[in-house]
Write an enzyme that holds these catalytic residues in place. Structure first.
Site, PDB file in Angstrom:
ATOM      1  N   ILE A 105       0.833  -1.200   0.000  1.00 18.24           N
ATOM      2  CA  ILE A 105       0.000   0.000   0.000  1.00 18.24           C
ATOM      3  C   ILE A 105       0.870   1.253   0.000  1.00 18.24           C
ATOM      4  O   ILE A 105       0.532   2.258  -0.630  1.00 18.24           O
ATOM      5  CB  ILE A 105      -0.953  -0.007   1.214  1.00 18.24           C
ATOM      6  CG1 ILE A 105      -2.016  -1.101   1.043  1.00 18.24           C
ATOM      7  CG2 ILE A 105      -1.600   1.355   1.415  1.00 18.24           C
ATOM      8  CD1 ILE A 105      -2.901  -1.306   2.252  1.00 18.24           C
ATOM      9  N   ASP A 128      12.950   3.132  11.437  1.00 16.65           N
ATOM     10  CA  ASP A 128      11.925   2.313  12.062  1.00 16.65           C
ATOM     11  C   ASP A 128      10.951   3.258  12.771  1.00 16.65           C
ATOM     12  O   ASP A 128      11.361   4.054  13.619  1.00 16.65           O
ATOM     13  CB  ASP A 128      12.598   1.370  13.067  1.00 16.65           C
ATOM     14  CG  ASP A 128      11.642   0.404  13.750  1.00 16.65           C
ATOM     15  OD1 ASP A 128      10.433   0.699  13.815  1.00 16.65           O
ATOM     16  OD2 ASP A 128      12.106  -0.643  14.235  1.00 16.65           O
ATOM     17  N   ASN A 137       1.709   4.867   7.010  1.00 20.00           N
ATOM     18  CA  ASN A 137       1.306   3.573   6.466  1.00 20.00           C
ATOM     19  C   ASN A 137       2.001   2.391   7.127  1.00 20.00           C
ATOM     20  O   ASN A 137       1.464   1.280   7.138  1.00 20.00           O
ATOM     21  CB  ASN A 137       1.586   3.560   4.959  1.00 20.00           C
ATOM     22  CG  ASN A 137       1.428   2.187   4.356  1.00 20.00           C
ATOM     23  OD1 ASN A 137       0.327   1.667   4.237  1.00 20.00           O
ATOM     24  ND2 ASN A 137       2.548   1.580   3.985  1.00 20.00           N
ATOM     25  N   LYS A 194       3.255  13.157  16.281  1.00 17.39           N
ATOM     26  CA  LYS A 194       4.005  14.001  17.216  1.00 17.39           C
ATOM     27  C   LYS A 194       5.041  14.861  16.504  1.00 17.39           C
ATOM     28  O   LYS A 194       5.199  16.062  16.834  1.00 17.39           O
ATOM     29  CB  LYS A 194       4.691  13.114  18.268  1.00 17.39           C
ATOM     30  CG  LYS A 194       5.566  13.891  19.249  1.00 17.39           C
ATOM     31  CD  LYS A 194       6.213  12.959  20.268  1.00 17.39           C
ATOM     32  CE  LYS A 194       7.132  13.744  21.211  1.00 17.39           C
ATOM     33  NZ  LYS A 194       7.767  12.850  22.224  1.00 17.39           N
ATOM     34  N   TYR A 215      -3.986  -6.888  16.354  1.00 18.15           N
ATOM     35  CA  TYR A 215      -4.160  -6.108  15.128  1.00 18.15           C
ATOM     36  C   TYR A 215      -5.467  -5.315  15.113  1.00 18.15           C
ATOM     37  O   TYR A 215      -5.437  -4.088  14.879  1.00 18.15           O
ATOM     38  CB  TYR A 215      -4.054  -7.026  13.912  1.00 18.15           C
ATOM     39  CG  TYR A 215      -4.025  -6.298  12.588  1.00 18.15           C
ATOM     40  CD1 TYR A 215      -2.905  -5.582  12.184  1.00 18.15           C
ATOM     41  CD2 TYR A 215      -5.119  -6.331  11.729  1.00 18.15           C
ATOM     42  CE1 TYR A 215      -2.870  -4.917  10.966  1.00 18.15           C
ATOM     43  CE2 TYR A 215      -5.095  -5.670  10.509  1.00 18.15           C
ATOM     44  CZ  TYR A 215      -3.970  -4.965  10.131  1.00 18.15           C
ATOM     45  OH  TYR A 215      -3.943  -4.300   8.931  1.00 18.15           O
ATOM     46  N   LYS A 244      -5.625  -1.159  15.209  1.00 13.74           N
ATOM     47  CA  LYS A 244      -6.254  -0.352  14.168  1.00 13.74           C
ATOM     48  C   LYS A 244      -7.419   0.463  14.723  1.00 13.74           C
ATOM     49  O   LYS A 244      -7.635   1.609  14.305  1.00 13.74           O
ATOM     50  CB  LYS A 244      -6.701  -1.248  13.016  1.00 13.74           C
ATOM     51  CG  LYS A 244      -5.536  -1.899  12.272  1.00 13.74           C
ATOM     52  CD  LYS A 244      -4.534  -0.881  11.747  1.00 13.74           C
ATOM     53  CE  LYS A 244      -3.469  -1.489  10.854  1.00 13.74           C
ATOM     54  NZ  LYS A 244      -2.491  -0.505  10.356  1.00 13.74           N
ATOM     55  N   VAL A 293      -6.211  -6.290   0.272  1.00 13.04           N
ATOM     56  CA  VAL A 293      -5.504  -5.616  -0.813  1.00 13.04           C
ATOM     57  C   VAL A 293      -4.483  -6.586  -1.384  1.00 13.04           C
ATOM     58  O   VAL A 293      -3.734  -7.225  -0.636  1.00 13.04           O
ATOM     59  CB  VAL A 293      -4.806  -4.338  -0.317  1.00 13.04           C
ATOM     60  CG1 VAL A 293      -4.138  -3.608  -1.487  1.00 13.04           C
ATOM     61  CG2 VAL A 293      -5.805  -3.408   0.377  1.00 13.04           C
ATOM     62  N   THR A 303      -1.434  -7.302  -2.201  1.00 11.56           N
ATOM     63  CA  THR A 303      -0.053  -6.871  -2.026  1.00 11.56           C
ATOM     64  C   THR A 303       0.822  -8.085  -1.756  1.00 11.56           C
ATOM     65  O   THR A 303       0.342  -9.208  -1.616  1.00 11.56           O
ATOM     66  CB  THR A 303       0.064  -5.892  -0.845  1.00 11.56           C
ATOM     67  OG1 THR A 303      -0.361  -6.561   0.353  1.00 11.56           O
ATOM     68  CG2 THR A 303      -0.789  -4.653  -1.071  1.00 11.56           C
TER      69      THR A 303
END
Length: 269
Positions: free
Chosen positions: A23, A71, A98, A132, A164, A168, A197, A199
């Site tokens: 993505i 990272d 992302n 931030k 997960y 989210k 998706v 990917t």
């Protein structure tokens, strides 16, 4: 493959984390095709370099592509990503947070606590650090658009997905609160909720598997998305075309959110 856009992002400087694959590269390609100078960030320099070459080979753009390794769970790395983005124009007009991901599939009765915390840190803390360190620049500019990468899993149950869905859903809450706090600064925050998706990370799910069939059965449009489908919405949310949109969590899932989540029982640890 992106097509020539209207140039609505011409002169924009935009950061896309996790921009080397999936993505992320889909978002970066759409923005570069619309004239932005895109800084793609990730942990592996060789992946980012390959992504830059791919973007420059297919996107007809008037901006450019920069790369920066790091990272998103390391604060000093996120600061370096923002600094690199600022090099292009002295501003950061947009950020697509992302970088993220899931982990092993557990029921709560056998949850690996370290794995749970790792996924929360990658998704929630990674997004928070991007907010931030980009927000002060956007406040100073009195403009900017931030896009968080949420998921269908944030609002539709995904059995055995552990941290997960929690992560989210946390991104959704973070985005809404940031939008409420920063509308007065003309800084907008929105989230995208992709479904399945096509990917690299999803290639392990074979089309004849019960898991894949469960996605298709629960998607009214009967197919899966491509990375550019997500990128096109991200491009819109970063542009002035969406100037009156903030605090929204928008699904790009072919209607999957109208039904129920996929069945990953066969992968449960």
């Amino acid at each position: 493959m992106p097509t020539k856009k209207a140039g609505n992002l011409a002169g924009y400087s935009i950061l896309v984390t996790g921009g080397g694959t999936g993505i992320g590269i889909g978002c970066a390609m759409e923005m570069a095709a619309d004239g932005a100078i895109v800084t793609i960030a990730g942990r592996r320099a060789e992946v980012l370099q390959a992504a830059r070459e791919k973007i420059e080979s297919v996107a007809d753009f008037g901006g450019g592509v920069q790369i920066v390794t790091g990272d998103v769970t390391e604060e000093q790395d996120v600061e370096a990503m923002i600094a690199k983005t600022l090099e292009a124009t002295g501003k950061i007009d947009g950020c697509v947070a992302n970088a993220g991901g899931g982990g092993m599939l557990f029921g709560y009765e056998s949850m690996d606590t370290e794995e749970f915390m790792r996924v929360l840190k990658l998704n929630v803390i990674g997004t928070m650090l991007c907010i931030k360190h980009s927000l002060p620049h956007m406040i100073k500019q009195k403009s900017g658009s931030f896009v968080g990468m949420s998921s269908l899993a944030g609002n539709v149950t995904h059995q055995w997905f552990g941290a997960y869905p929690v992560a989210k859903a946390g991104i959704d809450a973070m985005i809404r609160n940031a939008a409420d706090e920063n509308g007065k600064h003309n800084v907008r925050f929105n989230a995208i909720r992709p479904g399945f998706v096509a990917t690299e990370i999803m290639q392990g799910i074979m089309h004849d598997s019960e898991i894949y069939k469960s996605y298709i059965a629960n998607t009214p449009m009967g197919d899966v998305a491509h990375a550019e489908d997500i990128g096109q919405l991200a491009r819109f949310l970063l542009s002035e075309e969406s100037r009156w949109i903030t605090g929204q969590c928008i699904g790009v899932d072919g209607g999957h959110s109208l039904r129920r989540g996929p069945d990953f029982t066969e992968f449960k640890a």
